[in-house]
Design a protein around this motif. Structure first.
Motif, PDB file in Angstrom:
ATOM      1  N   GLU A  72       0.769  -1.393   0.052  1.00 38.14           N
ATOM      2  CA  GLU A  72      -0.041   0.073  -0.018  1.00 38.14           C
ATOM      3  C   GLU A  72       0.796   1.290  -0.062  1.00 38.14           C
ATOM      4  O   GLU A  72       0.332   2.105  -0.152  1.00 38.14           O
ATOM      5  CB  GLU A  72      -0.870  -0.063   1.154  1.00 38.14           C
ATOM      6  CG  GLU A  72      -1.877  -1.125   1.547  1.00 38.14           C
ATOM      7  CD  GLU A  72      -2.834  -1.242   2.499  1.00 38.14           C
ATOM      8  OE1 GLU A  72      -2.311  -0.497   3.322  1.00 38.14           O
ATOM      9  OE2 GLU A  72      -3.648  -1.891   2.912  1.00 38.14           O
ATOM     10  N   GLN A  73       2.182   0.970   0.194  1.00 40.01           N
ATOM     11  CA  GLN A  73       2.988   2.245   0.474  1.00 40.01           C
ATOM     12  C   GLN A  73       4.021   2.695  -0.485  1.00 40.01           C
ATOM     13  O   GLN A  73       4.620   3.500  -0.752  1.00 40.01           O
ATOM     14  CB  GLN A  73       3.632   2.306   1.896  1.00 40.01           C
ATOM     15  CG  GLN A  73       2.568   2.238   2.992  1.00 40.01           C
ATOM     16  CD  GLN A  73       3.187   1.925   4.386  1.00 40.01           C
ATOM     17  OE1 GLN A  73       4.319   1.850   4.634  1.00 40.01           O
ATOM     18  NE2 GLN A  73       2.342   1.800   5.403  1.00 40.01           N
ATOM     19  N   THR A  74       4.523   1.164  -1.278  1.00 39.53           N
ATOM     20  CA  THR A  74       5.651   1.426  -2.116  1.00 39.53           C
ATOM     21  C   THR A  74       5.350   0.596  -3.498  1.00 39.53           C
ATOM     22  O   THR A  74       4.289   0.091  -3.642  1.00 39.53           O
ATOM     23  CB  THR A  74       6.872   0.980  -1.595  1.00 39.53           C
ATOM     24  OG1 THR A  74       8.062   1.265  -2.485  1.00 39.53           O
ATOM     25  CG2 THR A  74       6.942  -0.222  -1.106  1.00 39.53           C
ATOM     26  N   THR A  75       6.397   0.410  -4.313  1.00 39.42           N
ATOM     27  CA  THR A  75       6.054  -0.604  -5.406  1.00 39.42           C
ATOM     28  C   THR A  75       6.257  -1.923  -5.141  1.00 39.42           C
ATOM     29  O   THR A  75       6.906  -2.369  -4.009  1.00 39.42           O
ATOM     30  CB  THR A  75       7.368  -0.080  -6.351  1.00 39.42           C
ATOM     31  OG1 THR A  75       8.558  -0.659  -5.790  1.00 39.42           O
ATOM     32  CG2 THR A  75       7.367   1.143  -6.916  1.00 39.42           C
ATOM     33  N   PRO A  76       5.600  -2.896  -6.018  1.00 38.28           N
ATOM     34  CA  PRO A  76       5.630  -4.032  -5.575  1.00 38.28           C
ATOM     35  C   PRO A  76       7.080  -5.131  -5.377  1.00 38.28           C
ATOM     36  O   PRO A  76       7.214  -5.584  -4.499  1.00 38.28           O
ATOM     37  CB  PRO A  76       4.889  -4.857  -6.905  1.00 38.28           C
ATOM     38  CG  PRO A  76       4.124  -3.865  -7.297  1.00 38.28           C
ATOM     39  CD  PRO A  76       4.821  -2.486  -7.165  1.00 38.28           C
ATOM     40  N   ALA A  77       7.884  -4.202  -6.131  1.00 34.96           N
ATOM     41  CA  ALA A  77       9.435  -5.140  -6.010  1.00 34.96           C
ATOM     42  C   ALA A  77       9.906  -4.778  -4.614  1.00 34.96           C
ATOM     43  O   ALA A  77      10.504  -5.498  -3.943  1.00 34.96           O
ATOM     44  CB  ALA A  77      10.129  -4.690  -7.427  1.00 34.96           C
ATOM     45  N   ARG A  78       9.828  -3.374  -4.327  1.00 32.51           N
ATOM     46  CA  ARG A  78      10.232  -2.844  -3.249  1.00 32.51           C
ATOM     47  C   ARG A  78       9.573  -3.450  -1.907  1.00 32.51           C
ATOM     48  O   ARG A  78       9.953  -3.667  -0.874  1.00 32.51           O
ATOM     49  CB  ARG A  78      10.088  -1.332  -3.059  1.00 32.51           C
ATOM     50  CG  ARG A  78      10.813  -0.732  -1.681  1.00 32.51           C
ATOM     51  CD  ARG A  78      11.017   0.944  -2.033  1.00 32.51           C
ATOM     52  NE  ARG A  78      11.377   1.417  -0.649  1.00 32.51           N
ATOM     53  CZ  ARG A  78      12.699   1.628  -0.543  1.00 32.51           C
ATOM     54  NH1 ARG A  78      13.719   1.443  -1.282  1.00 32.51           N
ATOM     55  NH2 ARG A  78      13.050   2.431   0.795  1.00 32.51           N
TER      56      ARG A  78
END
Length: 266
Positions: free
Chosen positions: A203-209
């Protein structure tokens, strides 16, 4: 490593986690490392709570100590982790959560297996909703307590086993059965904690991160597993036992109070 040495490591990693949460910018590399390493502490203390429950001479005194220091620690806890202003309610502190975990162990011992015991345990798990390590610490504690420490009647076995020649699965003897039982608990804990972090991070960042951060969050639990399964000798320190016993209780509110004062001063 003996029990007290591992607990000292747990105090240090907890301190790193709390320093990061109070003073560092979330999302930075140093923040992530210190917070993730600090996750070593909670599951380690859950494990030793289960073991301590079996070793203690007085379960009543053990529970009262946890509750007393939970009450003492609440103001320092809120002082340290209040984000705006001097102090406001954040949640109940970790010692209160461990007190609820203690009550789960008590229920497992005193209440016969069945619906009544299950409802009691579920009630205590949900009672942790407004506490540090909500739901997670009670669930970890239950997993440790039910991984082979109880007999067929659901009673808690003493840490030394039924007699001097029989070792508990949670004692320090490095037998293969004990390793399998504890790895099973730690794998579930890593998966559960990692998935919860993944959902939050998505919910807060990119899927990879989010995946990388979630894998990092399991590092502390993995370190705890390696210490308890492969390094722990099942013994207490031979020296300064009384000092260590009270240090672990006093350090928690004391370091929170110092962090809280520094947060306000800075």
């Amino acid at each position: 490593m003996n029990r007290d040495q591992i607990k000292y490591v747990a105090m240090f990693t907890m301190l790193l986690n709390h320093i990061a949460n109070v003073f560092l910018e979330p999302g930075t590399f140093l923040f992530e490392v210190m917070v993730d390493v600090g996750y070593f502490t909670a599951i380690t203390m859950c494990y030793f709570l289960v073991e301590g429950y079996c070793y203690t001479r007085s379960k009543e005194k053990y529970g009262k100590r946890l509750l007393l220091f939970a009450l003492i620690s609440e103001i320092p806890f809120c002082l340290a982790f209040t984000e705006e202003g001097t102090i406001s309610f954040v949640s109940m502190n970790m010692l209160f959560t461990l007190f609820l975990c203690f009550l789960i162990l008590y229920a497992m011992e005193k209440i016969p297996l069945g619906t009544r015991q299950t409802l009691c345990i579920l009630g205590l798990v949900f009672a942790s909703a407004y506490s540090d390590w909500a739901f997670l610490a009670p669930i970890f504690t239950y997993w440790f307590a039910s991984c082979g420490l109880r007999d067929a009647q659901g009673k808690m076995l003493p840490a030394g086993g039924r007699n001097a020649d029989q070792k508990s699965h949670l004692a320090g003897g490095q037998n293969s059965e004990r390793k399998k039982l504890l790895w099973k608990v730690f794998r579930k804990a890593m998966l559960f904690f990692g998935l919860l972090n993944l959902v939050e991070n998505m919910e807060q960042t990119t899927p990879a991160r989010a995946v990388i951060q979630s894998l990092g969050a399991t590092a502390g639990i993995l370190l705890s597993a390696l210490c308890i399964i492969y390094l722990y000798n099942g013994k207490r320190s031979e020296k300064h036992r009384t000092f260590s016993k009270w240090f672990f209780y006093i350090f928690y509110p004391a370091h929170l109070l110092i962090l809280g004062i520094l947060r306000i001063a800075i």
